[in-house]
Design a protein around this motif. Sequence first.
Motif, mmCIF file in Angstrom:
data_model
loop_
_atom_site.group_PDB
_atom_site.id
_atom_site.type_symbol
_atom_site.label_atom_id
_atom_site.label_comp_id
_atom_site.label_asym_id
_atom_site.label_seq_id
_atom_site.Cartn_x
_atom_site.Cartn_y
_atom_site.Cartn_z
ATOM 1 N N MET A 197 0.833 -1.201 0.000
ATOM 2 C CA MET A 197 0.000 0.000 0.000
ATOM 3 C C MET A 197 0.869 1.254 0.000
ATOM 4 O O MET A 197 1.917 1.295 0.654
ATOM 5 N N ARG A 198 0.442 2.272 -0.734
ATOM 6 C CA ARG A 198 1.116 3.566 -0.652
ATOM 7 C C ARG A 198 0.988 4.117 0.766
ATOM 8 O O ARG A 198 -0.063 3.997 1.400
ATOM 9 N N ALA A 199 2.067 4.696 1.263
ATOM 10 C CA ALA A 199 2.037 5.215 2.629
ATOM 11 C C ALA A 199 0.982 6.305 2.788
ATOM 12 O O ALA A 199 0.330 6.405 3.831
ATOM 13 N N GLU A 200 0.804 7.118 1.765
ATOM 14 C CA GLU A 200 -0.214 8.165 1.831
ATOM 15 C C GLU A 200 -1.608 7.569 1.994
ATOM 16 O O GLU A 200 -2.431 8.073 2.761
ATOM 17 N N ASP A 201 -1.877 6.494 1.248
ATOM 18 C CA ASP A 201 -3.181 5.848 1.347
ATOM 19 C C ASP A 201 -3.381 5.233 2.727
ATOM 20 O O ASP A 201 -4.480 5.264 3.289
ATOM 21 N N MET A 202 -2.309 4.664 3.291
ATOM 22 C CA MET A 202 -2.411 4.055 4.606
ATOM 23 C C MET A 202 -2.770 5.096 5.659
ATOM 24 O O MET A 202 -3.675 4.899 6.474
ATOM 25 N N VAL A 203 -2.069 6.238 5.636
ATOM 26 C CA VAL A 203 -2.335 7.266 6.637
ATOM 27 C C VAL A 203 -3.729 7.854 6.454
ATOM 28 O O VAL A 203 -4.457 8.084 7.436
ATOM 29 N N ASP A 204 -4.132 8.082 5.214
ATOM 30 C CA ASP A 204 -5.479 8.620 4.982
ATOM 31 C C ASP A 204 -6.547 7.655 5.485
ATOM 32 O O ASP A 204 -7.555 8.075 6.078
ATOM 33 N N ALA A 205 -6.335 6.360 5.280
ATOM 34 C CA ALA A 205 -7.288 5.363 5.782
ATOM 35 C C ALA A 205 -7.289 5.352 7.309
ATOM 36 O O ALA A 205 -8.348 5.240 7.942
ATOM 37 N N ALA A 206 -6.103 5.468 7.915
ATOM 38 C CA ALA A 206 -6.016 5.489 9.375
ATOM 39 C C ALA A 206 -6.774 6.675 9.956
ATOM 40 O O ALA A 206 -7.486 6.550 10.958
ATOM 41 N N LEU A 207 -6.646 7.823 9.321
ATOM 42 C CA LEU A 207 -7.355 9.005 9.803
ATOM 43 C C LEU A 207 -8.861 8.882 9.577
ATOM 44 O O LEU A 207 -9.659 9.348 10.395
ATOM 45 N N ALA A 208 -9.251 8.248 8.482
ATOM 46 C CA ALA A 208 -10.677 7.989 8.263
ATOM 47 C C ALA A 208 -11.219 7.073 9.357
ATOM 48 O O ALA A 208 -12.341 7.260 9.844
ATOM 49 N N GLY A 209 -10.418 6.071 9.750
ATOM 50 C CA GLY A 209 -10.822 5.199 10.841
ATOM 51 C C GLY A 209 -10.942 5.945 12.156
ATOM 52 O O GLY A 209 -11.854 5.702 12.950
ATOM 53 N N LEU A 210 -10.025 6.872 12.398
ATOM 54 C CA LEU A 210 -10.101 7.690 13.603
ATOM 55 C C LEU A 210 -11.362 8.539 13.593
ATOM 56 O O LEU A 210 -12.078 8.628 14.597
ATOM 57 N N ASP A 211 -11.664 9.137 12.450
ATOM 58 C CA ASP A 211 -12.879 9.942 12.322
ATOM 59 C C ASP A 211 -14.130 9.101 12.571
ATOM 60 O O ASP A 211 -15.128 9.597 13.104
ATOM 61 N N ALA A 212 -14.068 7.827 12.187
ATOM 62 C CA ALA A 212 -15.222 6.945 12.341
ATOM 63 C C ALA A 212 -15.346 6.379 13.749
ATOM 64 O O ALA A 212 -16.299 5.662 14.048
ATOM 65 N N GLY A 213 -14.380 6.688 14.615
ATOM 66 C CA GLY A 213 -14.448 6.218 15.989
ATOM 67 C C GLY A 213 -13.894 4.830 16.212
ATOM 68 O O GLY A 213 -14.126 4.227 17.269
ATOM 69 N N GLU A 214 -13.126 4.308 15.250
ATOM 70 C CA GLU A 214 -12.573 2.974 15.412
ATOM 71 C C GLU A 214 -11.481 2.956 16.477
ATOM 72 O O GLU A 214 -10.653 3.861 16.535
#
Length: 271
Positions: free
Chosen positions: A212-229
Motif C-alpha cells: 500500500m502507498r504510505a499516503e493511502d495508509m495514513v489517509d485510511a487510518a485518519l478515516a478510521g479515527l474519524d469513524a471512531g474505530e
Amino acid sequence: MNQNQTTNKGTALITGASSGIGAIYADRLAARGYDLILVARNAERLRGVADRVQQAHGRAVTIVQADLGQRDDLAGVEQILKTDPSITLLVNNAGFGAVTPLLESDVERMARMIDINVTAPTRLAYAAAPAFVARGGGTIVNIASIVGIGVEILNGVYGASKAYVLALTQSLHHELAAKGVRAQAVLPGATATDFWDTAGLAHTNLPSGMVMRAEDMVDAALAGLDAGEVVTIPPLQDDKDWLDYEAGRKALAQRFAHGTPAPRYLDRTAA
C-alpha cells in the motif's frame, strides 16, 4: 487567510516523524489544523519535514531530536507530554522491524527493537494519558501492524512487539474512554516506506498488489479515527472479519474463570 491558520485543534506530537508514515501524518494533521511537535533521531530530515509542512499549511512546527531508545532522550519527550497543555494528540509511530527468523537474529538488535517498539510507546502513553485526563480529553494513536495478529508473518520479536501495542491500545480504550481519552491502534500491512530496507527486505521485492502507498495508509487510518474505530486495519477489505474476530476473542475471555483444570488435563493426570 488560509483556513488551516484559523483552525486550531491543539498540538500533535508525532514520533518517528522524519520520513515515511510519520512525515505523512505531519502533513495530514497540519492540514487538519494541528500545530506539530516532530520527534526523530535525524534532525536534518526533521527540519525538511517541518519546512514542507509550514510552507504548505502555515502551522507552527517544533522539532525535537531524540533517540527513543535512549532513556534520557525518551524522558525528555515524556516531559513535553506531561507539561505542554497545548498537546491534544500523540502519534506513537517510531519503530522498526525485522524479517529474519529467531535463530538468525541478533539478540541485541531484538532488545533495541523492544526498547523502541514497546518501552517507548508505553512510557509516552503513560506520560500523555494522565495529562489528557487532567485537560479533559486527548487522543493516543499507536502504530501497530498486522503482524500483531499474524505473528508468524515476520520476525517473532517484531510480531510480539506489535501484539503488545495492539493490546495496550485496547486496554487504554477500556480504561480511559469514559474519561474523554481516545485510543486508536493502526495496523498497516505492507506499506511502501523505508521500513522494509531497515528490516532487511525492500518492499520492491514484495508482490506489488499487496504493498500500500504510505499516503493511502495514513489517509485510511485518519478515516478510521474519524469513524471512531479503536482498531483500524487499512488493508482489511471487510470489517466484519475483524468484528467477528473481536467477538470471538471477547467470548473466549469469559470462559477462563474456572478453579480446576479442564477435563482433558485431568484425564491425562489420571492416566
